[in-house]
Every structure is written in structure tokens, then in C-alpha cells.
Design a protein around this motif. Structure first.
Motif, PDB file in Angstrom:
ATOM      1  N   THR A   1       0.953  -1.161   0.117  1.00 19.84           N
ATOM      2  CA  THR A   1       0.131   0.131  -0.505  1.00 19.84           C
ATOM      3  C   THR A   1       0.918   0.834  -0.168  1.00 19.84           C
TER       4      THR A   1
ATOM      5  N   ALA B   1      -3.749  -0.267  -1.648  1.00 15.97           N
ATOM      6  CA  ALA B   1      -3.887  -1.448  -1.312  1.00 15.97           C
ATOM      7  C   ALA B   1      -4.247  -2.456  -1.901  1.00 15.97           C
TER       8      ALA B   1
ATOM      9  N   LEU C   1      -4.468   1.944   6.713  1.00 16.25           N
ATOM     10  CA  LEU C   1      -5.812   1.444   5.739  1.00 16.25           C
ATOM     11  C   LEU C   1      -7.197   1.876   5.737  1.00 16.25           C
TER      12      LEU C   1
END
Length: 137
Positions: A60, A66, A96
Motif C-alpha cells: 500500500t 492497497a 488503511l
């Protein structure tokens, strides 16, 4: 299961052994390649009583993209919800959040990933790849 992103506690020989001998996607992968992939990824290790039983890694930029890969739970520990816990940890990781495109490739656990919102690409014709399935042989 305790899940950590601390690479220093990962059992790299176990990860390499699983990927190189058991996984259908990385048969024969060299140890050095596994080590380099861990070094350059956000990794998640699942542990029970100090023993690693699960792994996942995310390639990522931690902003827009990602790619979830190398996800596994050792065979003796499957069917106990550990894969679900691992994917929850991945999706809840602070770095994330708000990722525009989160990809994975899976031929065997699609039902699990669908529970977390993964779907087939909206425009599969837009995706391209260079695929070398025998690169480690």
C-alpha cells in the motif's frame, strides 16, 4: 488470537514454509523474496500462545491504494474464526482508512472477503496484469 503488525515478531521461516510449500499462489518462492516482501509491506501476524498461526500482508501507499495478499491461517487452526479476525484487523488498521481502491486476488475464500465488502471489479476489462505463475520454479 493476538494480531500484531510488529515485523520483528513474525516467524519468517514459518511464513516462507507455508507460502513456498502449501499455498497454491507462491509455490517455490525463495526465502529472500519473502523477506523482501515483508520488509516492503504492512504485515499482520496472528498468534496464539506466542506461536504464529496466521499471516496477511498489504502492499500500500497508505493513502489511496492497497493490495491484500498472502493471507493464510495454518490448517490446524482453520474454521475457528481466525481468518475473519485477521481481515477485520486489516480493515481496521489506521493507515488503511479511506483507501480508494483495495484489491485482492482470491480463488478459494471469496465468501469470506465478500463479507468485508470485496466484490468483483466493476470494470474488469480495465484491469491488466503481467502474470508469471512459474517464476519461482
Amino acid at each position: 488470537m493476538q494480531i500484531t503488525t510488529d515485523k520483528d515478531v513474525l516467524d519468517v521461516p514459518l511464513i516462507h514454509d507455508f507460502l513456498s510449500t502449501t499455498s497454491p499462489w507462491a509455490q517455490g518462492i525463495p526465502l529472500e523474496t519473502v523477506q523482501r516482501s515483508i520488509e516492503h509491506s504492512l504485515c499482520f501476524g496472528g498468534f496464539i500462545d506466542g506461536r504464529q498461526i496466521a499471516f496477511a500482508r498489504v502492499v500500500t501507499d497508505r493513502a489511496t491504494f492497497a493490495y491484500l495478499m498472502d493471507v493464510f491461517v495454518l490448517p490446524d487452526y482453520r474454521g475457528r474464526g481466525y481468518s475473519r479476525s485477521l481481515i477485520e484487523a486489516v480493515q481496521n488498521h489506521p493507515e488503511l482508512q479511506n483507501i480508494r481502491r483495495f484489491l485482492l486476488v482470491s480463488s478459494s475464500a471469496r465468501g469470506l472477503y465478500e463479507k468485508f465488502g470485496f466484490r468483483s471489479p466493476v470494470k474488469p476489462e480495465a484491469f491488466m496484469e503481467i502474470h508469471r505463475p512459474d517464476i519461482y520454479r
